[in-house]
Design a protein around this motif. Structure first.
Motif, short mmCIF file in Angstrom:
data_model
loop_
_atom_site.label_atom_id
_atom_site.label_comp_id
_atom_site.label_asym_id
_atom_site.label_seq_id
_atom_site.Cartn_x
_atom_site.Cartn_y
_atom_site.Cartn_z
N GLN A 135 26.72 -9.13 51.86
CA GLN A 135 26.26 -9.49 53.15
C GLN A 135 26.93 -9.22 54.28
OE1 GLN A 135 23.15 -10.59 53.36
NE2 GLN A 135 22.43 -11.96 51.58
N ALA A 136 28.27 -9.40 54.08
CA ALA A 136 29.01 -8.69 55.31
C ALA A 136 29.10 -7.34 55.48
CB ALA A 136 30.81 -9.36 55.01
N ASN A 137 29.00 -6.59 54.60
CA ASN A 137 29.08 -5.38 54.70
C ASN A 137 27.63 -4.70 55.29
OD1 ASN A 137 30.30 -2.53 53.89
ND2 ASN A 137 28.06 -2.49 52.97
N LEU A 138 26.40 -5.33 54.66
CA LEU A 138 25.49 -5.05 55.56
C LEU A 138 25.18 -5.35 56.92
CD1 LEU A 138 22.28 -4.42 55.23
CD2 LEU A 138 21.91 -6.87 54.55
N ARG A 152 20.09 6.45 57.74
CA ARG A 152 20.80 5.32 57.60
C ARG A 152 21.59 4.74 58.86
NH1 ARG A 152 24.34 7.63 53.02
NH2 ARG A 152 23.83 9.45 53.88
N LEU A 153 22.17 5.48 59.58
CA LEU A 153 22.98 5.01 60.58
C LEU A 153 22.12 3.96 61.48
CD1 LEU A 153 25.74 5.05 61.63
CD2 LEU A 153 25.23 6.97 62.92
N TYR A 154 21.04 4.56 61.95
CA TYR A 154 19.87 3.87 62.69
C TYR A 154 19.33 2.68 62.35
CZ TYR A 154 20.44 6.85 66.90
OH TYR A 154 20.75 7.61 68.07
N THR A 155 18.89 2.97 60.88
CA THR A 155 18.23 1.59 60.28
C THR A 155 19.19 0.66 59.76
OG1 THR A 155 18.37 2.97 58.09
CG2 THR A 155 16.24 2.84 59.71
N GLY A 156 20.79 0.91 59.49
CA GLY A 156 21.35 -0.05 58.94
C GLY A 156 21.22 -0.87 57.76
N THR A 157 20.91 0.08 56.54
CA THR A 157 20.59 -0.27 55.49
C THR A 157 21.52 -0.62 54.60
OG1 THR A 157 20.40 2.08 54.61
CG2 THR A 157 18.39 0.89 55.49
N GLY A 158 22.81 -0.61 55.00
CA GLY A 158 23.84 -1.02 54.26
C GLY A 158 24.58 0.12 53.33
#
Length: 414
Positions: A273-276, A35-41
């Protein structure tokens, strides 16, 4: 079935939780690193902004309290005074701080401001700092130190030249302080102008607030720990402020990209959207910070344990503190503050209400604009035409045994 599977996948990608697919089977749980590398929110930063505000406010309060109550430990270049340096290795053995303080007190008649050992091993030196001494007092102190310790020179033999001194007048220190303050103010003004021109109003306010947060917290750490403030500290502070602005710009560029035209879709709110965007720039910020911290730590190790060079130590300390503070502020302070400011506008509030109503299955209000998907627009006129045309009632069947109804009008003559 397909839509249910799609929603399940989106749920897993958006928050990292286990979701059910169309057949009721559980989708795999993404690991922390994935999740950290893919940045899925999956990491909720903006949604927990009250917690980050509380943490940031506590840090700033401690920093300001330390600055007001403890103040700063200014170096000789700012405050003026006399500094005498002597090798730790001496003919009488290793020099101790308490011994040096006793010799200074007996020779000058008062206590020194500070006596510290800088460096490690053969390069370690004792640095004595005091108020400005006259030439006679300085020569008298150097003679007393040599007679008591017999410090060794580069050749390993006792040498008077191993003891050095430097003096800075209070006037020179005042000029250095004035120039350092001017440099800091000019830097802040130029950065503020760039951010104001580069970004819209709320982004500019958030970025400037994060920059002043970095300055306050870094200064508070120096005051709290008691690090000495030198010209190298000021240079390092300007460097880490530039790094902090760079990291904030990276995050804000992604926020700007994700929220462009956000009012035309109801999939995510502005905050989501900002959190993503924050999640998508996590690894970039972490990698940038690590790449910056590693040479700083190496510089700090060389300066403190090997060479004992005060300038390198001062430069490395402020950069180490500033990089950590700048990374924190760009992720956990600047973006949440931006969302809080934007949510005060009617555009964002109305869009958030639309998104929440869509998720609850409530119909859209006609007063608010609704974006209609392209695939549904082609079918809309057909549905309207079909519903507008009234259906003709079906002819009723005659009852059993009823006589046929003849048409009205004149009967045909036989």
């Amino acid at each position: 079935m397909a839509s249910k599977a799609t929603e399940a996948v989106e749920l897993t990608e958006s928050d990292g939780r286990i979701a059910d697919d169309a057949n009721g089977a559980q989708l795999p749980h993404h690991s922390f690193l994935s999740r950290l590398y893919t940045g899925t929110g999956a990491f909720e930063v903006v949604g927990r902004r009250r917690m980050w505000y509380a943490i940031s406010g506590t840090i700033v309060a401690i920093a300001i309290a330390s600055i007001v109550l403890r103040g700063f430990t200014f170096g000789i270049d700012f405050q003026g005074g006399t500094k005498v340096s002597m090798p730790v290795a001496a003919a009488t053995g290793t020099v101790q701080v308490s011994q040096v303080e006793d010799v200074f007190r007996q020779t000058i008649g008062k206590d020194p401001e500070s006596v510290v050992i800088v460096g490690n091993g053969a390069s370690a030196t004792v640095q004595i700092r005091s108020e400005t001494l006259s030439n006679d007092q300085t020569n008298k102190l150097k003679k007393a130190l040599f007679d008591h310790f017999k410090p060794k020179g580069a050749d390993g033999k006792p040498s008077k030249q191993a003891i050095s001194d430097s003096a800075v007048s209070s006037t020179w220190g005042g000029q250095i302080t004035k120039k350092a303050v001017i440099a800091l103010v000019v830097f802040l003004v130029l950065v503020a102008l760039y951010i104001t021109v580069r970004y819209e109003r709320y982004m500019a306010i958030s970025a400037l607030a994060a920059m002043f947060f970095d300055v306050t917290v870094t200064a508070g750490v120096y005051s709290l720990v008691g690090f000495e403030v030198t010209p190298a500290t000021v240079i390092g502070l300007l460097t880490i402020l530039g790094f902090s602005i760079y990291d904030t710009v990276i995050v804000f560029d992604k926020v700007e990209e994700n929220t462009h035209g956000f009012q035309h879709t109801t999939r995510r709110t502005f905050a989501e959207q900002a959190n993503l965007a924050v999640n998508q720039t996590f690894m970039r910020s972490i990698n940038t910070s690590l790449i910056s911290v590693l040479p700083v730590i190496a510089l700090l190790v060389v300066a403190v344990w090997l060479l004992g060079v005060g300038t390198l130590k001062d430069l490395a300390l402020v950069q180490l503190v500033g990089i950590i503070v700048g990374t924190y502020s760009s992720i956990f302070f600047a973006t949440p503050l931006l969302v809080s400011l934007r949510e005060r506008t009617e555009l964002v509030r109305a869009h958030t209400r639309r998104v929440l109503r869509r998720r609850d299955g409530a119909p859209e209000k006609p007063s608010e604009p609704v974006s209609v998907p392209e695939e549904s627009r082609d079918d809309e006129p057909k549905r309207q035409t079909t519903s507008a045309a009234p259906k003709k009632p079906a002819p009723s069947k005659p009852a059993p045994g009823a006589r046929p109804v003849r048409p009205t009008g004149k009967r045909n003559k036989r």
